[in-house]
Write a protein that holds these residues in place. Structure first.
Motif, PDB file in Angstrom:
ATOM      1  N   THR A   1       0.945  -1.378  -0.029  1.00 19.55           N
ATOM      2  CA  THR A   1       0.153   0.113  -0.049  1.00 19.55           C
ATOM      3  C   THR A   1       0.610   1.141   0.027  1.00 19.55           C
TER       4      THR A   1
ATOM      5  N   SER B   1       0.336   4.054   1.457  1.00 17.71           N
ATOM      6  CA  SER B   1       0.168   4.837   2.691  1.00 17.71           C
ATOM      7  C   SER B   1       1.733   4.570   3.213  1.00 17.71           C
TER       8      SER B   1
ATOM      9  N   TRP C   1      -3.718   5.984   0.004  1.00 17.53           N
ATOM     10  CA  TRP C   1      -3.830   4.351   0.753  1.00 17.53           C
ATOM     11  C   TRP C   1      -4.637   3.763  -0.479  1.00 17.53           C
TER      12      TRP C   1
END
Length: 200
Positions: free
Chosen positions: A3, A5, A11
């Motif tokens: 991901t 993020s 995200w």
């Protein structure tokens, strides 16, 4: 695939190690004007990405149709789906063949017994040398949700939507047996219990 993020980015952005083997500019150029079959939803990311290459994209938005087939009442005497069942669901594919297929999470919508017929049906619409991409959920580590992605780059996917849905767990061995003569060429296991696969 990790991901984004973790890097302080959006995200919803997922980076793929397998997509470049399928959608790299060099590969698309070698295919000339490939025909691409997308079982997901139409979205601005994919339309923009494929619009920058000389290819033809056909989007099925197949999840609801597959779910209706998978959810039909069954008992011990019920027969698995047949290729004709899938041909009836996706009549717009009649007479067409494709060079690239994007299955996303669709494999897990169908119970294992229906997958051989699905792949026989799919095989009737693939050119020799066709390659495909998808995900297999094989561990119940997260709430089962069907994800909808857009292709934002040759190694970048954007999660555009999720929806709760009954999903069936399948392992790589079972999928390989169901998709003969296609075979999984590469797989990457992700932390959410899904394998990203490249097949051909």
């Amino acid at each position: 695939m990790t991901t984004a993020s973790a890097c302080g980015e959006d995200w919803r952005i997922l980076r793929s190690r397998l997509l470049p083997r399928l959608l790299g500019a060099e590969r698309l150029e070698k295919l000339g004007a490939p025909r691409i079959l997308d079982f997901g939803r139409a979205n601005a990311d994919s339309l923009s990405y494929f619009g920058n290459h000389p290819c033809r994209l056909q989007v099925l938005d197949a999840a609801d149709a597959l779910q209706s087939l998978a959810a039909r009442p069954r008992d011990a005497d019920s027969q698995p789906a047949t290729p004709d069942d899938f041909a009836a669901l996706f009549g717009e594919l009649a007479g067409q063949r494709f060079d690239i297929v994007l299955l996303w999470d669709c494999i897990n919508i169908l119970p294992l017994a229906d997958l051989p017929a699905f792949f026989r049906f799919l095989g009737e619409h693939l050119h020799d040398g066709c390659r495909g991409h998808g995900f297999i959920l094989h561990k119940r580590t997260v709430e089962p949700r069907l994800r909808h992605f857009g292709v934002a780059g040759e190694d970048v996917l954007r999660l555009i939507a999720e929806q709760p849905m009954t999903l069936h767990l399948h392992n790589r061995k079972a999928i390989n047996e169901a998709m003969v003569p296609l075979t999984i060429e590469h797989a990457v296991l992700h932390g959410d219990g899904r394998q990203e696969i490249l097949f051909g």
